[in-house]
Scaffold this motif. Sequence first.
Motif, PDB file in Angstrom:
ATOM      1  N   UNK A 283      36.846 109.666 228.803  1.00 20.92           N
ATOM      2  CA  UNK A 283      35.501 109.119 228.660  1.00 20.92           C
ATOM      3  C   UNK A 283      35.376 108.426 227.314  1.00 20.92           C
ATOM      4  N   UNK A 284      34.649 107.298 227.329  1.00 28.30           N
ATOM      5  CA  UNK A 284      34.395 106.557 226.097  1.00 28.30           C
ATOM      6  C   UNK A 284      32.895 106.363 225.946  1.00 28.30           C
ATOM      7  N   UNK A 285      32.460 106.354 224.687  1.00 32.00           N
ATOM      8  CA  UNK A 285      31.048 106.190 224.382  1.00 32.00           C
ATOM      9  C   UNK A 285      30.641 104.739 224.615  1.00 32.00           C
ATOM     10  N   UNK A 286      29.509 104.531 225.248  1.00 38.40           N
ATOM     11  CA  UNK A 286      28.972 103.195 225.517  1.00 38.40           C
ATOM     12  C   UNK A 286      27.801 102.941 224.578  1.00 38.40           C
ATOM     13  N   UNK A 287      27.898 101.883 223.790  1.00 37.16           N
ATOM     14  CA  UNK A 287      26.846 101.554 222.837  1.00 37.16           C
ATOM     15  C   UNK A 287      25.589 101.038 223.536  1.00 37.16           C
ATOM     16  N   UNK A 288      25.726 100.539 224.751  1.00 37.09           N
ATOM     17  CA  UNK A 288      24.577  99.972 225.454  1.00 37.09           C
ATOM     18  C   UNK A 288      23.620 101.051 225.961  1.00 37.09           C
ATOM     19  N   UNK A 289      24.184 102.121 226.538  1.00 31.69           N
ATOM     20  CA  UNK A 289      23.311 103.141 227.131  1.00 31.69           C
ATOM     21  C   UNK A 289      23.389 104.483 226.411  1.00 31.69           C
ATOM     22  N   UNK A 290      24.189 104.582 225.346  1.00 29.89           N
ATOM     23  CA  UNK A 290      24.330 105.801 224.544  1.00 29.89           C
ATOM     24  C   UNK A 290      24.833 106.989 225.359  1.00 29.89           C
TER      25      UNK A 290
END
Length: 120
Positions: free
Chosen positions: A6-13
């Motif tokens: 899993x990677x963190x998404x800056x768009x949806x946090x």
Amino acid sequence: MPARAKRFCAKCNQAHSGNCPQRQTGWDNWQKRKGTDTERGYGYRWRKRRLVVIRKDKGLCQSCLKAGLAVQGSHVDHIKPKAQGGTDDLENLQLLCKPCHLRKTAQEGGGARGRGGVNP
């Protein structure tokens, strides 16, 4: 096969193991807004003209050829961009390799993305 990390998404946090659904929706909407090749003026007539330009330039990148290099071209480019009043006349078309085409487009201010940039 192990699950994708899993990677963190800056768009949806949030963390996702695949593509973020919100990002994918944005991409899909952009694809719909830009229209098809034919709607943007690159249909059957353009493909025929493209082949004529490739033959005219003997399959070689015109920018590299001026520098004394023989590099195969793959992108037909408008010398004067359509966004700046250029036409599809053969005199306004040239064959470029991908790096030369990307460089020229960047210098024009991103005109290939519909912003109609102006040469500095």
